[in-house]
Design a protein around this motif. Structure first.
Motif, PDB file in Angstrom:
ATOM      1  N   GLN B 150      37.331  33.888  60.249  1.00  8.40           N
ATOM      2  CA  GLN B 150      38.024  32.737  60.834  1.00  8.40           C
ATOM      3  C   GLN B 150      37.683  31.451  60.091  1.00  8.40           C
ATOM      4  O   GLN B 150      38.537  30.604  59.869  1.00  8.40           O
ATOM      5  N   VAL B 151      36.411  31.315  59.743  1.00 12.45           N
ATOM      6  CA  VAL B 151      35.978  30.089  59.086  1.00 12.45           C
ATOM      7  C   VAL B 151      36.556  29.990  57.675  1.00 12.45           C
ATOM      8  O   VAL B 151      37.079  28.952  57.284  1.00 12.45           O
ATOM      9  N   VAL B 152      36.502  31.085  56.923  1.00 15.43           N
ATOM     10  CA  VAL B 152      36.999  31.050  55.550  1.00 15.43           C
ATOM     11  C   VAL B 152      38.509  30.763  55.539  1.00 15.43           C
ATOM     12  O   VAL B 152      39.003  29.979  54.725  1.00 15.43           O
ATOM     13  N   SER B 153      39.246  31.376  56.466  1.00 15.15           N
ATOM     14  CA  SER B 153      40.679  31.076  56.491  1.00 15.15           C
ATOM     15  C   SER B 153      40.944  29.704  57.110  1.00 15.15           C
ATOM     16  O   SER B 153      41.832  28.977  56.660  1.00 15.15           O
ATOM     17  N   GLY B 154      40.175  29.345  58.122  1.00 18.19           N
ATOM     18  CA  GLY B 154      40.337  28.035  58.763  1.00 18.19           C
ATOM     19  C   GLY B 154      40.024  26.890  57.807  1.00 18.19           C
ATOM     20  O   GLY B 154      40.580  25.806  57.921  1.00 18.19           O
ATOM     21  N   ALA B 155      39.148  27.135  56.850  1.00 18.01           N
ATOM     22  CA  ALA B 155      38.727  26.084  55.922  1.00 18.01           C
ATOM     23  C   ALA B 155      39.895  25.579  55.071  1.00 18.01           C
ATOM     24  O   ALA B 155      39.861  24.473  54.547  1.00 18.01           O
ATOM     25  N   VAL B 156      40.941  26.415  54.976  1.00 14.14           N
ATOM     26  CA  VAL B 156      42.143  25.994  54.235  1.00 14.14           C
ATOM     27  C   VAL B 156      42.730  24.734  54.869  1.00 14.14           C
ATOM     28  O   VAL B 156      43.235  23.842  54.193  1.00 14.14           O
ATOM     29  N   LEU B 157      42.621  24.674  56.205  1.00 15.43           N
ATOM     30  CA  LEU B 157      43.210  23.560  56.936  1.00 15.43           C
ATOM     31  C   LEU B 157      42.406  22.274  56.796  1.00 15.43           C
ATOM     32  O   LEU B 157      42.869  21.206  57.170  1.00 15.43           O
TER      33      LEU B 157
END
Lengths: 316, 215
Positions: B150-157
């Motif tokens: 979640q964090v690695v994908s959320g970091a895109v935002l």
């Protein structure tokens, strides 16, 4: 060895005390079985001894020392503890499980390793084979063997056992009962044993304490309880076959008569129990047996009327 | 070919790409580390308190339903823009799965085992450290694994609130309708997420005590 005086314990939100002014003295080196219907307070009484439960009133002395003034952690390390579901630690090997209390007591590694092997031998498990296995690789009976070995690890003078064979199939249970009785007697441990199985109580106990509604109803040897139940509750609790249970506790030589002649053709060893003798008489259709001694030589005879006489003699 | 063009973009701007990649990884790792440092001790402290545990799990579940973008949007007016607000938002995102799994794992520890441990004279701390935590570890690590993805994908935002990272290429790519540049952010971010899942999946197996591993 263990003295319980005026013990009272009521759990929050319950109408009556789980244990109500209970007093009990357990002599050193004896197996005391606490038995009664569910909710009679047997487990609560046992758990007060190692302070797993704090009583509301009363005192418990272990070897003359008041447990309420003893630090619970060091108290528990000096009392063996075995429960029905064993509670082995799945992430530790059998050796590590058995070493739990010695490790807490900071024994050195060599002493721990030697003790683990000694205990595995004692409970009939080959050390080289089982030492490094994990609990999930064991059967229920083997787990309880390890549970008992773990409780014995630091050689505690007192053992608390809460329905240790309750979750084990009947055949394995009978074998474990006989085996542990031999082991524990050999070690001269003072044992508090909780069960709801009267046959187990008769087999395991030097004394049986029958509890009901948190109070002690009768406290005596198995034979005395079977011969003289204190009241109707005890009588129904020990079962209608109590006469048969009782003669199972008596040895053949307790009703020995002179051999006479001719000697009966069927023979039974003097250390067999009267219940087996009776079964032999019924199946062979005879009313007398030759009793044999150690070497197999006849030492006397056993008759049906002799058995009847022996069991009647102690009846009130 | 879009991918070739994306590759050419990276070759042409190595400093920009690796700078963004570094920020992305640093942001994710810091957020995950912070979340573990907060959630794990909280779960341990709550272990004996059934009602507090229920409350924490409920709160965490509500937190979980918040979309990542909404968390970032909520953080911006309060903390402003940049690395720190992004870190805060991502930590918030990583907390629920770790807290929920820690609480659940500790609650599911066999009570007979704890009773035996206590009855043999282990102190509360010894029971937690030697028995409950090791037995709960696989489930706790499953939570960390979920949080890492979640964090690695959320970091895109994080790019939306000026946090930097691979999301910069994606937002820029969208804004300029430049597909290759968008992929320069999207493909490495996806690979990072898959990599995090694999890494923590492996750690989860390693952290499972030998006696409890599936055979």
């Amino acid at each position: 060895m263990i003295e319980i005086r005026g013990l009272v314990k009521q759990f929050a939100g319950t109408g009556r005390p789980a244990v109500d002014h209970l007093s009990l003295t357990i002599p050193e080196g004896e197996v005391c079985v606490l038995i009664g219907p569910s909710g009679c307070g047997k487990t609560t009484t046992m758990r007060v001894i190692n302070r797993m439960i704090e009583p509301d009133a009363g005192s418990v002395l272990v070897a003359g020392r008041d447990v309420m003034t003893t630090d619970p952690v060091s108290l528990r390390r000096s009392i063996g503890y075995v429960i029905q579901h064993v509670g082995l630690f799945p992430h530790w090997t059998i050796a590590e499980n058995i070493a739990t209390v010695p490790k807490l007591l900071q024994w050195n590694q060599a002493r721990i390793a030697a003790r683990v092997d000694e205990l595995l031998e004692l409970v009939g498990m080959e050390p080289a084979l089982y030492r490094d296995r994990y609990p999930r690789e064991l059967s229920g009976g083997q787990k309880q063997r390890v549970g008992v070995a773990r409780a014995l690890a630091a050689d505690p003078p007192v053992m608390l056992m809460d329905e240790p064979f309750g979750a084990i199939d009947p055949i394995t249970r009978a074998r474990l009962q006989a085996e542990f009785l031999r082991i524990l007697r050999g070690l001269k441990k003072t044992i508090v044993f909780v069960t709801h199985d009267i046959d187990e109580a008769i087999r395991m106990g030097d004394r049986i304490a029958i509890l009901r509604d948190g109070a002690l109803v009768q406290y005596d040897t198995p034979e005395a309880i079977l011969a003289h139940p204190a009241d109707a509750f005890v009588e129904s609790f020990v079962g209608t076959d109590r006469a048969l249970k009782r003669i199972a506790l008596l040895r053949v030589d307790a009703a020995l008569e002179p051999l006479g002649s001719p000697s009966p053709p069927h023979a039974i060893p003097a250390d067999a129990n009267l219940r087996d003798a009776l079964a032999m008489m019924f199946s062979a259709g005879v009313d007398a047996l030759t009793v044999t001694g150690d070497g197999g030589a006849p030492v006397g005879r056993l008759t049906l009327s002799g058995i009847r006489e022996r069991t009647r003699a102690t009846d009130p | 070919m879009l991918i070739v063009e994306a590759w050419q973009f990276i070759v042409a701007h190595p400093a920009r790409f690796f700078g963004a990649l570094y920020i992305h990884v640093a942001l994710s790792a810091a957020a995950l580390g912070l979340a573990i440092a907060i959630a794990l001790p909280t779960g341990v402290l709550l272990a004996d308190k059934a009602r507090a545990t229920l409350l924490a799990i409920t709160a965490a579940n509500i937190g979980r339903t918040l979309p990542s973008l909404a968390v970032l949007a909520l953080v911006m007016p309060i903390l402003g823009t940049g690395f720190m607000p992004s870190l805060f938002a991502l930590t918030l995102l990583a907390l629920p799965p770790i807290l929920i799994n820690t609480c659940t794992a500790l609650r599911q520890v066999d009570p007979d085992m704890v009773d035996a441990a206590r009855g043999m004279g282990m102190t509360r701390a010894q029971i937690m450290r030697q028995v409950e935590l090791p037995v709960a570890m696989p489930v706790i690590f499953a939570g960390i694994r979920t949080a890492s993805v979640q964090v690695v994908s959320g970091a895109v935002l994080a790019a939306y609130i000026g946090g930097g990272g691979l999301g910069d290429f994606i937002t820029a790519g969208i804004a300029m309708m430049a597909m290759p540049q968008l992929l320069v952010g999207a493909i490495p971010a996806t690979l990072l997420a898959i990599g995090a899942d694999r890494l923590f999946g492996h750690l989860q197996r390693v952290m499972t005590p030998v006696g409890m591993r599936a055979r």
